[in-house]
Structure formats: C-alpha cells, structure tokens
Design an enzyme around this catalytic site. Structure first.
Site, PDB file in Angstrom:
ATOM      1  N   ARG A  46       0.848  -1.206   0.000  1.00  0.00           N
ATOM      2  CA  ARG A  46       0.000   0.000   0.000  1.00  0.00           C
ATOM      3  C   ARG A  46       0.880   1.252   0.000  1.00  0.00           C
ATOM      4  NH1 ARG A  46      -2.795  -3.369   3.739  1.00  0.00           N
ATOM      5  NH2 ARG A  46      -2.040  -2.244   5.600  1.00  0.00           N
ATOM      6  N   LYS A 136     -12.149  14.700   5.100  1.00  0.00           N
ATOM      7  CA  LYS A 136     -13.269  14.219   4.276  1.00  0.00           C
ATOM      8  C   LYS A 136     -14.168  13.295   5.079  1.00  0.00           C
ATOM      9  CE  LYS A 136     -13.866  10.545   1.463  1.00  0.00           C
ATOM     10  NZ  LYS A 136     -13.657   9.580   0.371  1.00  0.00           N
ATOM     11  N   GLU A 182     -19.208  15.392   1.813  1.00  0.00           N
ATOM     12  CA  GLU A 182     -19.480  14.488   0.694  1.00  0.00           C
ATOM     13  C   GLU A 182     -20.768  13.702   0.896  1.00  0.00           C
ATOM     14  OE1 GLU A 182     -16.391  11.607  -0.179  1.00  0.00           O
ATOM     15  OE2 GLU A 182     -17.520  10.753  -1.839  1.00  0.00           O
ATOM     16  N   LYS A 224     -18.365  17.887  -2.030  1.00  0.00           N
ATOM     17  CA  LYS A 224     -17.979  16.786  -2.928  1.00  0.00           C
ATOM     18  C   LYS A 224     -19.226  15.970  -3.260  1.00  0.00           C
ATOM     19  CE  LYS A 224     -14.894  12.783  -3.280  1.00  0.00           C
ATOM     20  NZ  LYS A 224     -13.525  12.309  -3.041  1.00  0.00           N
TER      21      LYS A 224
HETATM   22  P1  13P Z   1     -14.583   7.746  -6.479  1.00  0.00           P
HETATM   23  O1  13P Z   1     -14.105   8.876  -7.350  1.00  0.00           O
HETATM   24  O2  13P Z   1     -13.963   6.420  -6.827  1.00  0.00           O
HETATM   25  O3  13P Z   1     -16.068   7.714  -6.355  1.00  0.00           O
HETATM   26  O4  13P Z   1     -14.001   8.023  -5.023  1.00  0.00           O
HETATM   27  C1  13P Z   1     -14.080   9.285  -4.512  1.00  0.00           C
HETATM   28  C2  13P Z   1     -14.217   9.198  -3.060  1.00  0.00           C
HETATM   29  O5  13P Z   1     -13.419   9.750  -2.339  1.00  0.00           O
HETATM   30  C3  13P Z   1     -15.352   8.463  -2.498  1.00  0.00           C
HETATM   31  O6  13P Z   1     -15.477   8.751  -1.144  1.00  0.00           O
END
Ligand code: 13P
Length: 344
Positions: A46, A136, A182, A224
């Site tokens: 990773r 996030k 998000e 987001k």
């Molecule tokens: P994806 O662009 O693969 O949807 O991932 C963005 C992300 O951070 C999801 O939480």
C-alpha cells in the site's frame, strides 16, 4: 476558528486546473483494487503504490491536494520523507478521511449511516499535528431499485446523514481544518437520471440546512457531490450533455454561491465519462463556485493496471496517473478534448 485560513485552504484545494486525488481507500477497499491486479494487500505494498503516485514527476501541476487514509498519513516515501511533508513541499495540500465508514442504519433496511463522530475532536488534533489541512467525510444515500426499494432513500436516512455531516464539518472548522462535505447519491441502481436529480436535490437541500443550523462557515468548506446521472442499470443512459446540464441545474438550485468549490466524486463512471462530464459543465460556463474533481477510481484505475505491483512498472504507473490527472485538470477549466485521450 480562523475563517481566513479556512477560506485560503479551500481556495487552494480547487485552484485553477488542479484537483484532489482521493487516495483514501480503507485497507479493505484497497484490498479489492489490489485483488484485481493480483497484488497482495500488505502495508508495504500500500505504501509503495501510493508513493508511486505521490512522487510522479510534475504531479503537482494537476494535483492540488491528496486525501490520505489514516495509515498513509503516518507513512514515508522511499527516501524516508513523511508523505505529508513530501506533498506539502510540492505545494500539494495533505488531507485525511476521518469517517469510519457507512454501517446499516437501524430501522431502515437497505440504508446506511456514516459513523465516526465519537472522539473525532481528539483525532483531528492528532491529524493536524501530522500535517493534515483538510478532511473528508462521506455519507452514502442509496436509491432503491424499482419495486422493492421504492421507499429508498427515506427522509430519515437523508436527515441522519446530513446531521452527521454537519457535526463533522463544525468540528473540523473549530481546528481550522477544511471539511470536504461528501453526500454521495449512489449511481448503481436502475433509476433514471430524473430520479437521481430529485434525490440529489433533496439531499443537498437537507445537507445545507443542517450546515446552516450547526453554524458551519460555507466559505471554509468544499462540497464533494455526485453528478446527476442515470443509474448504471437503467436501460436509458442520459448522454454527456444531459448529465452536465442536469448536474449544473441542480447545483445552482441548492448550493450557495459562498461555497468556494465543488469537487466531484467519480462514483463508478468510466475514466473518460468522469472527465468529459466535468469538462462539459465548465464549457457550459460553470457556476459561482469552482468546479473541479476529487476522484478516486477515475484517477487511479489506469495507474493501478499499469503498475500491477512491479517495481519495473513504476514509471508506467506514474505516466498513467499523470495522464488522467492532466485530462481532468484540463476538464476543470473546460479545455479537455476527446482527441487528447487518443494522443496519449
Ligand atoms: P470515487 O471517485 O472512486 O467515487 O471516489 C471518490 C471518493 O473519495 C469516495 O469517497
């Protein structure tokens, strides 16, 4: 709370022609990606995989920030430099995913609530010390399949998730960490684009209502969201222009102009669709906020395949990452063209 610090960081995250790399897959999720390329899911693999992207020459030209998973925030590049220091040294803002994932929502079969608020204030202090300047939190809103899932999403699920998003955002701002808010409406079902538009509308409206109630400063956050798009299993797939028009219409209705930037998730779209949709929205003139990207899969899928866990493929993996980052950087200013994909 220092509103100027928050606002400046938020503006940096959506700086012109750049976007955010979401490299914050949990250990289980990166395991799924590694399975597909037959790479063992060890801590060092990773680390090596993420090191490849973070050290790609010139990645900072198109990458404004990187979202880490907690493990990565405390890992080091091959030369011993801690990852947050390496990126900050190139003008790339380090960030961290702080939610603990979506779990079954009690009393609402088929729906989830994102967990992770307990102890969050203390964790944020630790992450800030390690160099994180933004965070996030992902809430997941499911659209039910026709028939059995017709009552999904419930108002209960949308409200509970919006409440948690706002609590998280307020805690971040208390420590001058910019929250990426998000609320992801999933695109996996058989619904039409019109249903996605309705669900995205009520979700955004509810989220901004909670942000207001919980005194979150909109100048110091980034949204987001998902794009407004047909469900993957829908027979009729809306074309790129329709996706761009519907997404812009919805965002203009529900996202206040004081939000500095919107950085989309890719959500399972193809790499090129994710780029083309963003480009089209910017070609249509965008909105009062910057329109950029915070992609996970659509930025990394090609790089993972090119790398496939082999040291000798690091250069190829970096080129694949840089290509997608550049295409999306162009899309963030409406300057992408299909023919640039073929040229690569
Ligand atoms: P994806 O662009 O693969 O949807 O991932 C963005 C992300 O951070 C999801 O939480």
């Amino acid at each position: 709370m220092n509103v100027k610090t928050l606002h400046d960081t938020a503006l940096g995250m959506v700086a012109k022609g750049r976007g955010i790399l979401a490299a914050d897959e949990s250990t289980a999720t990166i395991g799924k990606r590694f399975d597909a390329i037959k790479v063992e899911n060890t801590e060092d693999n990773r680390r090596a995989y993420r090191d490849m992207m973070f050290t790609a020459p010139g990645m900072e030209q198109y990458t404004s920030g990187v979202i880490f998973y907690e493990e990565t925030l405390f890992q080091k590049s091959a030369d011993g430099t801690p990852f947050p220091k390496l990126l900050a040294g190139k003008g790339v803002i380090p960030g961290i995913k702080v939610d603990k994932g979506a779990r079954a929502l009690a009393g609402a079969p088929g729906e989830t609530i994102t967990e992770g608020l307990d102890g969050l204030r203390e964790r944020l202090t630790k992450y800030k010390e390690a160099g994180a300047r933004f965070a996030k939190w992902r809430a997941v809103i499911t659209i039910g399949e026709a028939g059995i899932g017709k009552d999904i999403p419930s108002d209960y699920c949308i409200e509970a998730n919006a409440h948690a998003l706002a609590r998280y955002a307020a805690l971040c701002q208390e420590q001058d960490i910019v929250p990426i808010v998000e609320p992801e409406v999933l695109m996996d079902a058989d619904n039409t684009i019109e249903v996605c538009e309705d669900v995205t509308a009520v979700t955004l409206q509810t989220v901004f209502d909670e942000l207001y109630r919980q005194r979150v400063v909109l100048e110091g956050m980034i949204l987001k969201p998902n794009m407004v798009i047909s469900g993957k299993k829908c027979r009729v797939q809306a074309d790129r222009k329709s996706v761009a028009v519907a997404t812009l219409r919805t965002l203009k209705r529900y996202v206040p102009a004081s939000v500095p930037g919107i950085a989309f998730l890719s959500g399972g779209q193809s790499d090129e669709d994710a780029t083309a949709h963003l480009d089209e929205m910017n070609k249509l003139g965008g909105g009062p906020w910057a329109l950029s990207f915070s992609y996970g899969r659509a930025l990394q899928a090609a790089a993972q395949k090119a790398w496939s866990g082999r040291k000798e493929n690091v250069g190829a993996g970096q080129r694949a990452y840089l290509h997608r980052a550049k295409m999306n950087g162009l899309a963030a200013t409406g300057q992408w063209e299909q023919k640039l994909e073929k040229a690569a």
